[in-house]
Structures are given as C-alpha cells and as structure tokens.
Design a protein around this motif. Structure first.
Motif, PDB file in Angstrom:
ATOM      1  N   ILE A  31       0.762  -1.310  -0.065  1.00 14.20           N
ATOM      2  CA  ILE A  31       0.066   0.086   0.118  1.00 14.20           C
ATOM      3  C   ILE A  31       0.817   1.202  -0.169  1.00 14.20           C
ATOM      4  N   LEU A  32       1.867   1.022   0.595  1.00 12.81           N
ATOM      5  CA  LEU A  32       2.751   2.294   0.829  1.00 12.81           C
ATOM      6  C   LEU A  32       3.929   2.218  -0.115  1.00 12.81           C
ATOM      7  N   ALA A  33       4.324   3.566  -0.432  1.00 16.69           N
ATOM      8  CA  ALA A  33       5.661   3.474  -1.636  1.00 16.69           C
ATOM      9  C   ALA A  33       6.766   3.054  -1.025  1.00 16.69           C
ATOM     10  N   ALA A  34       7.735   2.639  -1.539  1.00 20.20           N
ATOM     11  CA  ALA A  34       9.074   1.946  -1.217  1.00 20.20           C
ATOM     12  C   ALA A  34       9.634   2.932  -0.079  1.00 20.20           C
ATOM     13  N   GLY A  35      10.156   2.284   1.052  1.00 20.69           N
ATOM     14  CA  GLY A  35      10.810   2.894   1.939  1.00 20.69           C
ATOM     15  C   GLY A  35       9.788   3.528   3.141  1.00 20.69           C
ATOM     16  N   ASP A  36       8.683   4.041   2.763  1.00 17.10           N
ATOM     17  CA  ASP A  36       7.869   4.463   3.588  1.00 17.10           C
ATOM     18  C   ASP A  36       7.385   3.697   4.986  1.00 17.10           C
ATOM     19  N   ALA A  37       6.969   2.199   4.261  1.00 20.25           N
ATOM     20  CA  ALA A  37       6.666   1.637   5.125  1.00 20.25           C
ATOM     21  C   ALA A  37       7.794   0.769   6.075  1.00 20.25           C
ATOM     22  N   ASP A  38       8.985   1.002   5.575  1.00 25.77           N
ATOM     23  CA  ASP A  38      10.181   0.579   6.582  1.00 25.77           C
ATOM     24  C   ASP A  38      10.123   1.634   7.513  1.00 25.77           C
ATOM     25  N   ALA A  39      10.225   2.816   7.403  1.00 26.26           N
ATOM     26  CA  ALA A  39      10.264   4.136   8.509  1.00 26.26           C
ATOM     27  C   ALA A  39       9.210   4.042   9.466  1.00 26.26           C
ATOM     28  N   VAL A  40       8.085   3.433   8.951  1.00 23.44           N
ATOM     29  CA  VAL A  40       6.828   3.346  10.119  1.00 23.44           C
ATOM     30  C   VAL A  40       7.314   2.124  11.089  1.00 23.44           C
ATOM     31  N   GLU A  41       7.549   0.924  10.561  1.00 25.16           N
ATOM     32  CA  GLU A  41       8.130  -0.223  11.209  1.00 25.16           C
ATOM     33  C   GLU A  41       9.029   0.173  12.151  1.00 25.16           C
ATOM     34  N   ALA A  42      10.052   0.877  11.784  1.00 27.80           N
ATOM     35  CA  ALA A  42      11.422   1.249  12.482  1.00 27.80           C
ATOM     36  C   ALA A  42      10.782   1.705  13.788  1.00 27.80           C
ATOM     37  N   VAL A  43       9.965   2.840  13.616  1.00 29.83           N
ATOM     38  CA  VAL A  43       9.572   3.577  14.579  1.00 29.83           C
ATOM     39  C   VAL A  43       8.658   2.532  15.677  1.00 29.83           C
ATOM     40  N   LEU A  44       7.739   1.701  15.161  1.00 28.59           N
ATOM     41  CA  LEU A  44       7.007   0.887  16.101  1.00 28.59           C
ATOM     42  C   LEU A  44       7.634  -0.015  16.717  1.00 28.59           C
ATOM     43  N   ALA A  45       8.711  -0.728  15.946  1.00 31.97           N
ATOM     44  CA  ALA A  45       9.649  -1.639  16.569  1.00 31.97           C
ATOM     45  C   ALA A  45      10.525  -1.328  17.751  1.00 31.97           C
ATOM     46  N   ALA A  46      10.799   0.264  17.724  1.00 35.57           N
ATOM     47  CA  ALA A  46      11.751   0.593  18.832  1.00 35.57           C
ATOM     48  C   ALA A  46      10.944   1.610  19.764  1.00 35.57           C
ATOM     49  N   GLU A  47       9.678   1.505  19.485  1.00 29.96           N
ATOM     50  CA  GLU A  47       8.787   2.336  20.339  1.00 29.96           C
ATOM     51  C   GLU A  47       8.709   1.726  21.951  1.00 29.96           C
ATOM     52  N   ARG A  48       8.706   2.598  23.057  1.00 30.12           N
ATOM     53  CA  ARG A  48       8.688   2.217  24.491  1.00 30.12           C
ATOM     54  C   ARG A  48       7.490   2.692  25.184  1.00 30.12           C
ATOM     55  N   ARG A  49       6.846   3.768  24.450  1.00 27.49           N
ATOM     56  CA  ARG A  49       5.913   4.543  25.149  1.00 27.49           C
ATOM     57  C   ARG A  49       4.531   3.765  24.868  1.00 27.49           C
ATOM     58  N   TRP A  50       4.372   2.496  24.770  1.00 27.43           N
ATOM     59  CA  TRP A  50       2.945   1.813  24.825  1.00 27.43           C
ATOM     60  C   TRP A  50       2.285   1.820  25.974  1.00 27.43           C
ATOM     61  N   LYS A  51       0.943   1.615  25.848  1.00 24.92           N
ATOM     62  CA  LYS A  51       0.174   1.405  26.878  1.00 24.92           C
ATOM     63  C   LYS A  51      -0.687   0.069  26.791  1.00 24.92           C
ATOM     64  N   THR A  52      -0.745  -0.841  27.679  1.00 24.12           N
ATOM     65  CA  THR A  52      -1.566  -2.172  27.629  1.00 24.12           C
ATOM     66  C   THR A  52      -3.056  -1.878  27.957  1.00 24.12           C
ATOM     67  N   THR A  53      -4.050  -1.872  27.049  1.00 27.47           N
ATOM     68  CA  THR A  53      -5.398  -1.812  27.356  1.00 27.47           C
ATOM     69  C   THR A  53      -5.986  -3.187  27.420  1.00 27.47           C
ATOM     70  N   VAL A  54      -7.042  -3.240  28.476  1.00 26.78           N
ATOM     71  CA  VAL A  54      -7.597  -4.474  28.909  1.00 26.78           C
ATOM     72  C   VAL A  54      -8.683  -4.379  29.223  1.00 26.78           C
ATOM     73  N   ALA A  55      -9.523  -5.186  28.444  1.00 27.80           N
ATOM     74  CA  ALA A  55     -11.128  -5.271  28.780  1.00 27.80           C
ATOM     75  C   ALA A  55     -11.378  -6.871  28.612  1.00 27.80           C
ATOM     76  N   ALA A  56     -11.059  -7.398  29.815  1.00 28.23           N
ATOM     77  CA  ALA A  56     -11.369  -8.854  29.631  1.00 28.23           C
ATOM     78  C   ALA A  56     -11.617  -9.643  31.128  1.00 28.23           C
ATOM     79  N   GLY A  57     -12.037 -10.635  31.143  1.00 28.10           N
ATOM     80  CA  GLY A  57     -12.553 -11.250  32.311  1.00 28.10           C
ATOM     81  C   GLY A  57     -13.150 -10.425  33.459  1.00 28.10           C
ATOM     82  N   GLY A  58     -13.589  -9.390  33.239  1.00 30.01           N
ATOM     83  CA  GLY A  58     -14.160  -8.543  34.088  1.00 30.01           C
ATOM     84  C   GLY A  58     -13.340  -7.479  34.680  1.00 30.01           C
ATOM     85  N   THR A  59     -12.017  -7.409  33.877  1.00 30.29           N
ATOM     86  CA  THR A  59     -10.979  -6.542  34.140  1.00 30.29           C
ATOM     87  C   THR A  59     -10.875  -5.440  33.261  1.00 30.29           C
ATOM     88  N   TYR A  60     -11.008  -4.069  33.481  1.00 33.37           N
ATOM     89  CA  TYR A  60     -10.921  -2.934  32.780  1.00 33.37           C
ATOM     90  C   TYR A  60      -9.613  -2.127  33.221  1.00 33.37           C
TER      91      TYR A  60
END
Length: 250
Positions: A31-60
């Motif tokens: 879908i993306l032009a050559a090289g653009d998807a590589d740049a997005v992947e590199a950011v997501l793979a290196a990212e540390r600022r995630w949040k885990t979101t849970v709505a499971a087993g009565g836990t939110y």
C-alpha cells in the motif's frame, strides 16, 4: 518525517472491483511507496511508550509501559493476571496501544505521519474510489502491538455516534506466520470463519462496518510482535443505525 505516499503501482480500478467481489472486504499488498513502510516499522519496533489496554474477564484498565513491562512495577501483577473469560459473549481484548498525533509541521515521527497521510486528499480519494463511497471524510488511527497472549475477540465495530463506515488495518509485521496467530478473521452467519488474512508487511486490510471479526490470540511461541496501525474511515455526517444482531461490543 516527510509525507508518506501511496504506492504508484496500485491499480485502483481493479481494487474497486475486488472490493465488491470480496463482499466489501479487501487486502491491498504494497500500500505504501517503497521505503515509507520501512520507516513506520522502525518507529513501532523501537517504541517504548506503549500502554496495555485490557477489557477481559471483568478487568478494565489501561497501564503505561516501559518497553514490555508496567511503568509502575507495583502494577505489573495487574497485567500478568489479565485473562479473557472464555464463557463470556462480550467482546474482550488485551493488547498494547500508542496514540498517534498530527505532525504539526513535521515534529512527529513516521508513525504520527500515518495519521496525517490517512487524512490526506490522496488517501481519502483512494478510499472513496476503492469503496465507491463518497461519504468518507476522515480517518482515525492508533498504533497497536500484539504480544504473545494478546487477543481481540469477536466484535462488529459498531459504535453509536462515531459514524464508522469502514474498518482498516495497516500491517507492519515482517514474515509473519499464520501459526503465530494474530490473524484477522471474519465470521459468517453460521459462526464459522468465512475469511481471514495473516498480517503482511506493508499491506492494508479494509472492510465494511458492521462486519463480525476478531484478531486471534498471538501464540506463546511467536518470535516477534504483531505491529499495525488501525482505525476506521468515518463520515462527518450521521449515517444512521448499524446492526446485524452481533454480540455486544465495548
């Protein structure tokens, strides 16, 4: 980060025909032009600022992470104990998210640039042409990371007042194996899996709302994380009630 670009190799007319033939579902590789998807992947793979979101087993909950563990060590047990209730008919999920923001003059990274790109005239025009739907006005987006054990159970994406027309997944996982789970699957009226796609690098999955679907649980033996940017193509105008008698969603 400069603006992202649609691949110049896309055949929009052929994709529009495939979207209709596929029951308003479509997989678009490259879908993306050559090289653009590589740049997005590199950011997501290196990212540390995630949040885990849970709505499971009565836990939110939603907890900030430091890489792969709770930012607050005292709350790690909350994540370790989160589990889906297999007897519940409600939609449940456990996965990591990262907010995307507009670049504001180039200040963002390649993942933030995706949000701008999805709302650009080029992509909105592409989406309208492929779906044949001129009601598409905007897209929302968030980055997602599914690690081993993460899952999103059956749901239909209906959310009153959000004016969602189509769901989409932009995949940034390389060489993913179906055995690892994390597959986007669609259910028929009989409850059987009607169709599904394995995460594929630099591919767009697009489907009409409502459609009953799920992300299967990522296997304990998966050797990498499922990385994607997901959201909905929406209208600025109310689109009326959407219902197919699906299960309740959060």
């Amino acid at each position: 980060m400069s603006s992202l670009r649609l691949s110049p190799d896309l055949d929009v007319e052929a994709l529009a025909k495939a979207f209709v033939a596929g029951g308003q579902r479509l997989h678009v590789p490259g879908i993306l032009a050559a090289g653009d998807a590589d740049a997005v992947e590199a950011v997501l793979a290196a990212e540390r600022r995630w949040k885990t979101t849970v709505a499971a087993g009565g836990t939110y909950l939603e907890l900030p992470l430091d890489g792969r563990v709770a930012e607050d060590p005292a709350k790690q047990a909350w994540l370790d104990e989160a589990a889906v209730d297999g007897a519940s008919p409600l939609t449940q999920y456990i996965f990591d998210t990262r907010r995307l923001t507009a670049e504001r003059g180039g200040a963002g990274d390649a993942a933030d640039a995706v949000l701008d790109w999805l709302n650009s005239p080029a992509f909105i025009g592409f989406a309208r042409a492929v779906t044949g739907d001129d009601r598409i006005d905007l897209a929302d987006a968030q980055a997602s990371r599914y690690r081993p054990g993460h899952v999103l159970t059956s749901h239909n994406d209906v959310s009153p007042g959000k004016n969602r027309l189509y769901g989409y997944v932009l995949n940034f996982s390389r060489d993913w194996r179906a055995d690892w789970g994390g597959n986007l699957v669609f259910y028929g009226a009989d409850g059987h899996i009607e169709h599904g796609w394995v995460p594929a690098f630099n591919a767009l999955n697009l489907f009409v709302v409502p459609t009953r679907h799920a992300v299967t649980q990522v296997a304990s033996f998966a050797t990498r994380d499922r990385l994607s940017i997901v959201g909905w193509l929406r209208s600025n105008t109310a689109i009326g009630p959407q219902s197919r008698g699906d299960v309740k969603t959060y």
